[in-house]
Enzyme design. Structure first.
Site, PDB file in Angstrom:
ATOM      1  N   GLY A   1       0.787  -1.238  -0.075  1.00  0.00           N
ATOM      2  CA  GLY A   1      -0.084  -0.164   0.060  1.00  0.00           C
ATOM      3  C   GLY A   1       0.902   1.136  -0.062  1.00  0.00           C
ATOM      4  N   CYS A   2       0.337   2.120   0.990  1.00  0.00           N
ATOM      5  CA  CYS A   2       1.122   3.496   1.070  1.00  0.00           C
ATOM      6  C   CYS A   2       2.377   3.481   1.377  1.00  0.00           C
ATOM      7  CB  CYS A   2       0.387   4.346   1.789  1.00  0.00           C
ATOM      8  SG  CYS A   2      -1.305   4.861   1.198  1.00  0.00           S
ATOM      9  N   ALA A   3       2.995   2.455   2.048  1.00  0.00           N
ATOM     10  CA  ALA A   3       4.424   2.355   2.620  1.00  0.00           C
ATOM     11  C   ALA A   3       5.241   1.827   1.515  1.00  0.00           C
ATOM     12  CB  ALA A   3       4.270   0.961   3.692  1.00  0.00           C
ATOM     13  N   ALA A   4       4.809   1.250   0.320  1.00  0.00           N
ATOM     14  CA  ALA A   4       5.576   0.678  -0.749  1.00  0.00           C
ATOM     15  C   ALA A   4       6.364   1.907  -1.219  1.00  0.00           C
ATOM     16  CB  ALA A   4       4.439   0.313  -1.804  1.00  0.00           C
TER      17      ALA A   4
ATOM     18  N   PHE B   1       4.342   5.216   5.118  1.00  0.00           N
ATOM     19  CA  PHE B   1       3.586   4.159   6.399  1.00  0.00           C
ATOM     20  C   PHE B   1       2.337   3.570   5.565  1.00  0.00           C
ATOM     21  CE2 PHE B   1       4.939   8.169   8.438  1.00  0.00           C
ATOM     22  CZ  PHE B   1       5.898   7.655   9.045  1.00  0.00           C
TER      23      PHE B   1
END
Length: 384
Positions: A137-140, A333
């Protein structure tokens, strides 16, 4: 050490403003008992506009998972090459110079990954390594930086290309009516970004250390439920409070490196929402202005998932970077709850001047590449 160079970022041409988002929510969910709360939460995000790969009328019409995934593949192939070419030019490299492509995306699915198509289409070597990341997700975005750093450390002199492609609007689900989903409908936007990590040379952030951390017992706080209609986004109300356990992890990483996390020169973090940034500033003991690049991304583009970190970095470059050897933090994150963190120093060749305002990126801009709008603005929309 590996250097993270200037990213190229592009957002699609279709725009939806905050006022339009609120009006749509009032129309589509007029009888929803928690509509006032959802409207208030959307307004509090600070997102003034977002960019979409399709007009809002098409976004609202759900024609099925298969059709949406076809749109994802077609739009990725249509839009990604332009940002890749700009990122390569900004790093003063060509496709054959790349040894690894890290492709991150959580809003569509392809197998083979788009990395295979890029290698066949854009002139990368057949032995270019591929690392698709689909479930962070956004942590990628932060993970991509870290895996590229690891690769360039393991293979000194090698170069890695990072590509983030997020079409969040393709995950809109009209039957999901939870407050968290309604908030998400007013928060997420679409974007494509790319950046090169050079094994040697280059202007940008010289990466020195990285780490990952998962907050125990939080794996269901941010999640997808995969159904016949596609990806259904699940967002727990406890997510905004995750900076309290994560800020000490960031401080510990900096401390192990001999740095003080509250006294760095720049901070480039994922802007999931304003409270994330507010809390991180509070727990790290830094002023709100420290996250101005992330706040600008949130205001202008919304939450663009894994591309946020690269867009914040592009804005840092646009401001002129920093003094040579200035210290900073990069963090993404996402689901897990997972943090992907890295530390680095601003660096520029001697020709780039005291604050790195010229150098390799300046050469690319002089050649008409860099931050200029694409030759076909209808294809890409605004470009950074």
């Amino acid at each position: 050490m590996a250097t993270l160079c200037r990213p190229a970022v592009a957002v699609p041409e279709h725009v939806i403003t905050l006022d339009q988002t609120l009006a749509l929510a009032r129309t589509l969910h007029a009888g929803h008992p928690q509509l006032p709360l959802a409207l208030r939460l959307i307004e509090n995000t600070g997102v003034l506009k977002r960019h979409l790969v399709r007009p809002i009328e098409e976004v609202l019409h759900h024609e099925g998972f298969e059709a949406r995934n076809r749109v994802y593949e077609a739009e990725a192939k249509r839009r990604v090459p332009h940002v890749v070419q700009r990122a390569l030019a900004d790093a003063e490299l060509a496709a054959p110079d790349i040894d690894l492509i890290v492709y991150v995306s959580c809003t569509g699915f392809m197998m083979p990954s788009l990395t295979a198509w890029l290698i066949n289409t854009l002139g990368f070597r057949p032995d270019t390594r591929q690392l698709p990341i689909a479930q962070l997700g956004c942590a990628a975005g932060g993970s991509a930086v870290n895996r590229a750093h690891d690769f360039c450390t393991a293979y000194p002199g090698a170069n890695a290309l990072i590509v983030a492609c997020e079409f969040c609007s393709l995950c809109y689900q009209p039957t999901d009516l939870g407050v968290g989903t309604l908030l998400s409908n007013g928060l997420f936007g679409d974007a494509v970004a790319a950046a090169v990590v050079r094994g040697t040379g280059g202007t940008g952030i010289r990466l020195e250390a990285n780490a990952s951390h998962l907050v125990p017992g939080t794996e269901d706080w941010i999640a997808y439920s995969v159904r016949e209609t596609g990806f259904h986004f699940l967002l727990d109300k406890r997510v905004p409070g995750t900076m309290e356990p994560l800020a000490p992890v960031l401080a510990e990483l900096a401390g192990r490196h001999g740095w003080d996390a509250s006294d760095l020169d720049f901070y480039l973090v994922h802007a999931g929402g304003p409270r994330i940034l507010d809390d991180l500033g509070t727990f790290l003991g830094v002023q709100p202005d420290a996250f101005r690049f992330s706040r600008a991304t949130l205001t202008e583009y919304g939450n663009i998932a894994s591309a946020v970190v690269l867009d914040a970095l592009a804005r840092f470059f646009d401001e002129g970077g920093a003094a040579d050897r200035a210290k900073g933090l990069i963090a993404g994150f996402g689901p897990g709850i997972t943090a992907e963190m890295s530390l680095g120093r601003w660096t520029a060749p001697a020709a780039a001047g005291p604050a790195g305002a010229a150098g390799t990126a300046g050469t690319a801009r002089a050649a008409g590449i860099g931050r200029q709008r694409s030759a076909d603005p209808a294809l890409l929309g605004p470009a950074r």
